[in-house]
Design a protein around this motif. Structure first.
Motif, PDB file in Angstrom:
ATOM      1  N   THR A  25     -29.856 -32.328  62.540  1.00 27.57           N
ATOM      2  CA  THR A  25     -30.577 -31.629  63.802  1.00 27.57           C
ATOM      3  C   THR A  25     -30.760 -30.410  63.816  1.00 27.57           C
ATOM      4  N   GLU A  26     -31.739 -29.853  64.501  1.00 26.24           N
ATOM      5  CA  GLU A  26     -31.847 -28.405  64.460  1.00 26.24           C
ATOM      6  C   GLU A  26     -30.889 -27.560  65.103  1.00 26.24           C
ATOM      7  N   GLU A  27     -29.885 -28.101  65.975  1.00 25.56           N
ATOM      8  CA  GLU A  27     -28.724 -27.243  66.351  1.00 25.56           C
ATOM      9  C   GLU A  27     -27.598 -27.271  65.430  1.00 25.56           C
ATOM     10  N   LEU A  28     -27.541 -28.270  64.797  1.00 28.19           N
ATOM     11  CA  LEU A  28     -26.415 -28.305  64.045  1.00 28.19           C
ATOM     12  C   LEU A  28     -26.953 -27.447  62.451  1.00 28.19           C
ATOM     13  N   LEU A  29     -27.617 -27.793  61.904  1.00 39.24           N
ATOM     14  CA  LEU A  29     -27.931 -26.989  60.855  1.00 39.24           C
ATOM     15  C   LEU A  29     -28.526 -25.606  61.115  1.00 39.24           C
ATOM     16  N   GLY A  30     -28.819 -25.324  62.408  1.00 40.33           N
ATOM     17  CA  GLY A  30     -29.201 -24.120  62.701  1.00 40.33           C
ATOM     18  C   GLY A  30     -28.176 -23.254  62.853  1.00 40.33           C
ATOM     19  N   VAL A  31     -26.862 -23.415  62.662  1.00 39.85           N
ATOM     20  CA  VAL A  31     -25.583 -22.397  62.844  1.00 39.85           C
ATOM     21  C   VAL A  31     -25.689 -21.816  61.511  1.00 39.85           C
ATOM     22  N   PHE A  32     -26.159 -22.261  60.413  1.00 40.29           N
ATOM     23  CA  PHE A  32     -26.327 -21.204  59.396  1.00 40.29           C
ATOM     24  C   PHE A  32     -27.219 -20.029  59.303  1.00 40.29           C
ATOM     25  N   THR A  33     -26.440 -19.077  58.931  1.00 46.27           N
ATOM     26  CA  THR A  33     -27.396 -17.674  58.740  1.00 46.27           C
ATOM     27  C   THR A  33     -27.324 -17.136  57.452  1.00 46.27           C
ATOM     28  N   PRO A  34     -28.215 -16.362  56.978  1.00 48.93           N
ATOM     29  CA  PRO A  34     -27.976 -15.885  55.792  1.00 48.93           C
ATOM     30  C   PRO A  34     -26.802 -15.313  55.259  1.00 48.93           C
ATOM     31  N   GLY A  35     -26.232 -15.890  54.162  1.00 45.97           N
ATOM     32  CA  GLY A  35     -24.911 -15.375  53.721  1.00 45.97           C
ATOM     33  C   GLY A  35     -23.750 -16.209  54.099  1.00 45.97           C
ATOM     34  N   SER A  36     -23.914 -16.993  55.215  1.00 42.94           N
ATOM     35  CA  SER A  36     -22.872 -18.038  55.674  1.00 42.94           C
ATOM     36  C   SER A  36     -22.680 -19.235  54.675  1.00 42.94           C
ATOM     37  N   HIS A  37     -23.611 -19.553  53.869  1.00 41.57           N
ATOM     38  CA  HIS A  37     -23.393 -20.923  53.101  1.00 41.57           C
ATOM     39  C   HIS A  37     -24.503 -20.719  52.122  1.00 41.57           C
ATOM     40  N   GLY A  38     -24.193 -21.271  50.829  1.00 45.69           N
ATOM     41  CA  GLY A  38     -25.323 -21.065  49.766  1.00 45.69           C
ATOM     42  C   GLY A  38     -24.717 -21.879  48.514  1.00 45.69           C
ATOM     43  N   SER A  39     -25.674 -21.989  47.614  1.00 42.66           N
ATOM     44  CA  SER A  39     -25.465 -22.410  46.306  1.00 42.66           C
ATOM     45  C   SER A  39     -26.358 -21.832  45.359  1.00 42.66           C
ATOM     46  N   THR A  40     -25.888 -21.424  44.228  1.00 41.01           N
ATOM     47  CA  THR A  40     -26.769 -20.827  43.258  1.00 41.01           C
ATOM     48  C   THR A  40     -27.727 -21.885  42.629  1.00 41.01           C
ATOM     49  N   TYR A  41     -27.330 -23.228  42.509  1.00 40.97           N
ATOM     50  CA  TYR A  41     -28.249 -24.205  41.974  1.00 40.97           C
ATOM     51  C   TYR A  41     -28.750 -24.984  43.038  1.00 40.97           C
ATOM     52  N   GLY A  42     -28.450 -25.007  44.374  1.00 36.96           N
ATOM     53  CA  GLY A  42     -28.954 -25.779  45.403  1.00 36.96           C
ATOM     54  C   GLY A  42     -30.393 -25.402  45.688  1.00 36.96           C
TER      55      GLY A  42
END
Length: 408
Positions: free
Chosen positions: A276-293
């Motif tokens: 959902t928009e509200e759940l995946l909307g919690v991520f902000t730049p730098g809060s989660h990531g992956s070099t290959y993702g």
């Protein structure tokens, strides 16, 4: 022409792997060298039906030409950019994932367990930022006998000593309840619950299918208490159980959905969390990531893998063939003194024995029936052939399997 160097016999290759590799697996004594469609060949040229499909990563079969072509074409253009930049393939994968899953947002990762970790992080942050759960005090509710991967978080969720023994200290804030018991889950959900994480059908546990009222009751409970429901469909998704996603059997749409394995087409790791928009909307730049993702090679493969599932109508094929296999196995094994139960949905099937003979049976199936299956927890054999397996091939394989399964 490139040729393989060094040892070539089965015994020599197994000895080489065991000499230099960490012994964290106990594979069957078969060394595979080639695969095509539903079949694999060993180094001595013997052909087998692949009855495991790399735990459902090969729903589309080995080396599906459309998926391999997408991989090769993209490898000749651009393989990796990191997420520091946009690439011209990721958007197409995200749009297709959202169309297939019915969610507005998707977040690409690489492996199934990374998707699970991503979903747990999203539920925690949502609980702390939007629901007033005190930061760092959240509790995740999971089911006993689950399998969500092998990272420290995943084994912290596990109730299987072979997964978690001597790997502590473990991630705190985990509450475990019996799978299939909606009342127990309701008692476990409280004011600090960040989310509920479940497999709709437990794979590693032995293809455990819950009661028909279980997921609908869990869905209603989570909605009433505003607790996110995340379903790990890394193994059950993309057609394996006879629906695009297993939750569709019960109409229990989750808030977050973890996908992987068959999203790779068996050629390159691809996974994602859709939600959902509200759940995946919690991520902000730098809060989660992956070099290959979301890398362009993975995106090209993922798009092709999804197209094959859709265009070849693999969920419907799994439903039709799975029903026939289950019926034949149940009829053929009725009265067997060694077999306790045959169960499953679609082409996700298990045969459970009364005693711990499953490994012996898998070895006999490989040796005598040329079918490769996988044992789990001593008593259970899993049969998950590619969804593209020709009907006559599948029927012949089941007939070869029956006398071996019956005798145990």
């Amino acid at each position: 022409m490139t040729t393989h160097q060094g040892p070539r016999t089965t015994d020599e290759l197994i000895a080489q792997a065991e000499r230099f590799g960490a012994r964290n697996y106990a594979p069957l004594p078969v060394v595979l060298a080639r695969g095509e469609g539903a079949f694999v060949w060993d180094v001595e040229g013997r052909r087998y039906l692949d009855g495991l499909s790399a735990y459902s990563a090969l729903n589309q079969g080995h080396r599906h030409p459309r998926i391999v072509a997408a991989l090769v074409a993209q490898a000749g253009r651009l393989t990796l950019t990191s997420r520091a930049f946009h690439n011209d393939r990721m958007g197409e994968l995200l749009e297709k994932l959202c169309a297939v899953t019915g969610f507005p947002r998707a977040l690409p990762m690489n492996t199934g367990v990374e998707a699970v970790e991503t979903a747990v992080k999203a539920m925690r942050r949502f609980a702390y930022e939007r629901r007033g759960v005190p930061d760092g005090e959240g509790e995740l509710v999971v089911a006993d006998d689950n399998f969500h991967g092998r990272t420290l978080l995943a084994v912290s969720l596990s109730t299987d000593p072979s997964s978690y023994a001597r790997f502590g200290p473990f991630v705190p804030g985990i509450v475990k309840v019996p799978f299939g018991d909606a009342a127990a889950l309701a008692r476990a959900v409280g004011p600090r619950t960040t989310g509920v994480l479940l497999e709709p059908i437990q794979g590693e546990a032995g293809v455990i299918v819950p009661p028909d009222d279980y997921l609908p009751r869990v869905r209603a409970l989570c909605s009433a208490r505003r607790v996110p429901l995340c379903l790990d469909e890394v193994q059950t998704g993309l057609g394996r159980t006879g629906r695009m996603f297993a939750w569709e059997h019960w109409g229990a749409r989750p808030d977050l959905l973890c996908v992987g394995k068959a999203l790779s087409g068996g050629v390159y790791p691809v996974s994602a969390v859709c939600g959902t928009e509200e759940l995946l909307g919690v991520f902000t730049p730098g809060s989660h990531g992956s070099t290959y993702g979301g890398n362009p090679l993975a995106a090209a493969v993922g798009v092709a893998a999804l197209d094959v599932v859709l265009d070849e109508e693999l969920p419907a094929r799994a439903a039709r063939l799975g029903a026939r296999v289950l019926t034949r196995l149940r009829a053929g094994l009725a009265g067997s003194p060694t077999v306790k139960e045959v169960r499953g949905k679609g082409l996700m099937i298990a045969v459970e024995f009364h005693s711990e003979i499953a490994r012996r049976v898998t070895e006999a199936l490989a040796r005598e029936a040329a079918v490769l299956c996988k044992d789990t927890h001593g008593r259970t054999l899993r049969f998950l052939p590619p969804l593209v397996t020709p009907e006559d091939v599948l029927e012949d394989a089941v007939e070869r399997m029956l006398p071996i399964l019956a005798r145990g």
